[in-house]
Design an enzyme around this catalytic site. Structure first.
Site, short mmCIF file in Angstrom:
data_model
loop_
_atom_site.label_atom_id
_atom_site.label_comp_id
_atom_site.label_asym_id
_atom_site.label_seq_id
_atom_site.Cartn_x
_atom_site.Cartn_y
_atom_site.Cartn_z
N LYS A 13 5.65 49.82 -13.94
CA LYS A 13 7.21 50.58 -14.09
C LYS A 13 7.60 50.36 -15.25
O LYS A 13 8.44 50.74 -16.08
CB LYS A 13 7.44 49.54 -12.95
CG LYS A 13 9.26 49.84 -12.51
CD LYS A 13 9.61 49.72 -11.15
CE LYS A 13 9.15 48.15 -11.41
NZ LYS A 13 10.07 46.84 -10.60
N ARG A 89 17.53 47.32 -5.09
CA ARG A 89 16.47 46.26 -3.99
C ARG A 89 16.50 46.75 -2.26
O ARG A 89 15.94 46.73 -1.32
CB ARG A 89 16.53 45.01 -4.33
CG ARG A 89 15.54 44.21 -4.45
CD ARG A 89 15.30 42.90 -5.40
NE ARG A 89 15.78 43.48 -6.71
CZ ARG A 89 14.39 42.75 -7.00
NH1 ARG A 89 13.17 43.56 -6.66
NH2 ARG A 89 14.88 42.89 -8.53
N ARG A 128 -5.74 39.52 -13.51
CA ARG A 128 -5.52 39.66 -14.75
C ARG A 128 -5.98 37.96 -15.86
O ARG A 128 -5.54 36.83 -15.02
CB ARG A 128 -4.12 39.30 -14.85
CG ARG A 128 -3.26 40.55 -15.90
CD ARG A 128 -2.64 40.86 -16.26
NE ARG A 128 -1.04 39.56 -15.34
CZ ARG A 128 -0.27 40.69 -15.22
NH1 ARG A 128 0.26 41.85 -15.45
NH2 ARG A 128 0.52 39.76 -14.23
N ARG A 161 -2.26 33.34 -14.83
CA ARG A 161 -0.82 33.52 -14.81
C ARG A 161 -1.09 32.58 -13.26
O ARG A 161 -0.63 33.08 -12.33
CB ARG A 161 -0.06 34.19 -14.77
CG ARG A 161 0.60 34.33 -15.86
CD ARG A 161 2.44 35.19 -16.18
NE ARG A 161 2.08 35.97 -15.17
CZ ARG A 161 3.10 36.82 -15.11
NH1 ARG A 161 3.02 37.39 -16.74
NH2 ARG A 161 3.17 37.64 -14.03
N ARG A 172 5.18 39.23 -2.34
CA ARG A 172 5.99 39.88 -3.13
C ARG A 172 5.63 41.35 -3.09
O ARG A 172 6.55 42.24 -2.49
CB ARG A 172 5.96 39.89 -4.44
CG ARG A 172 6.34 38.76 -5.69
CD ARG A 172 5.63 38.35 -6.66
NE ARG A 172 4.45 38.40 -7.98
CZ ARG A 172 3.81 38.66 -8.15
NH1 ARG A 172 5.00 38.66 -9.52
NH2 ARG A 172 2.78 38.39 -9.04
#
Ligand SMILES: [Zn+2]
Length: 215
Positions: A13, A89, A128, A161, A172
């Protein structure tokens, strides 16, 4: 063009928002930026929002909605429209936004949804790894370093992270599904949703976005 962009964490996004902003000369803003600006400028809404965040509470929809409406009414260069990231949201926010903008130049006319299967997002995010020294980004599933855990460029150890673990991501993604999917369904009824298959090469995704916005 007035656009909302929606997508789960890791859907690309952010990348495509900045590209759309440049290509179509849009006012691009995230709700986070609007919050920070209101708090920094000590606006009435900013003060109210700060009172909630300082207590660790979520800012109520009513305040968020007013901040977004205020921001949109005061765009520096309104003629090209806006690209909003991170709003609405929830379905309540979507309904309130509709009330505030119905029949005006600020009504939304495109909703771009970046679709990526959740299992793919999980690999993108939990895989990642980054090098703190040079900023190189790897993915242990798709673009691994030559030697496990070590940066190809400078041999430094790679790190992950804190938020990029499976458990935090699941929270999430669940939140995205619970809150945002009803919003998408709402705009689908209005016939303004463009689903973009974002599980493809970047160079294939971009033309689909341009095409969607031209129609
Ligand atoms: Zn490095």
């Amino acid at each position: 063009m007035n656009i909302f962009i929606m997508g789960a964490p890791g859907s690309g996004k952010g990348t495509f928002s900045s590209r759309m902003k440049d290509e179509f000369n849009l006012n691009h803003i995230s709700t986070g930026d609007i919050f920070r600006a209101n708090i920094a400028n000590e606006t009435e809404l900013g003060k109210q929002a700060k009172a909630y965040t300082e207590k660790g509470l979520l800012v109520p929809d009513e305040i968020t909605n007013k901040m977004v409406a205020d921001y949109l009414k005061n765009l520096k260069d309104p003629k090209n429209g806006y690209l909003l990231d991170g709003y609405p949201r929830t379905l309540d926010q979507a309904l309130a936004f509709e009330q505030m903008t119905k029949g005006s130049d600020l009504a939304v006319d495109h909703v771009i949804v970046m679709d990526v299967p959740f299992d793919v997002l999980t690999k993108r995010i939990t895989g990642r790894r980054t090098c703190k020294k040079c900023g190189a980004i790897y993915n242990i599933y798709t673009t691994p370093p030559k030697q496990e855990g070590v940066c190809d460029v400078d041999g430094e150890p790679l790190s992950q992270r804190k938020d990029d673990n499976e458990e935090s991501l699941k929270t999430r993604l669940d939140e995205y599904a619970k809150n945002t999917e009803p919003v998408i369904a709402y705009y689908e009824k209005e016939g303004i949703v463009h689903h973009i298959d974002a599980n493809r090469d970047v160079n294939e995704i971009w033309p689909s976005i341009v095409e969607a916005l031209k129609n």
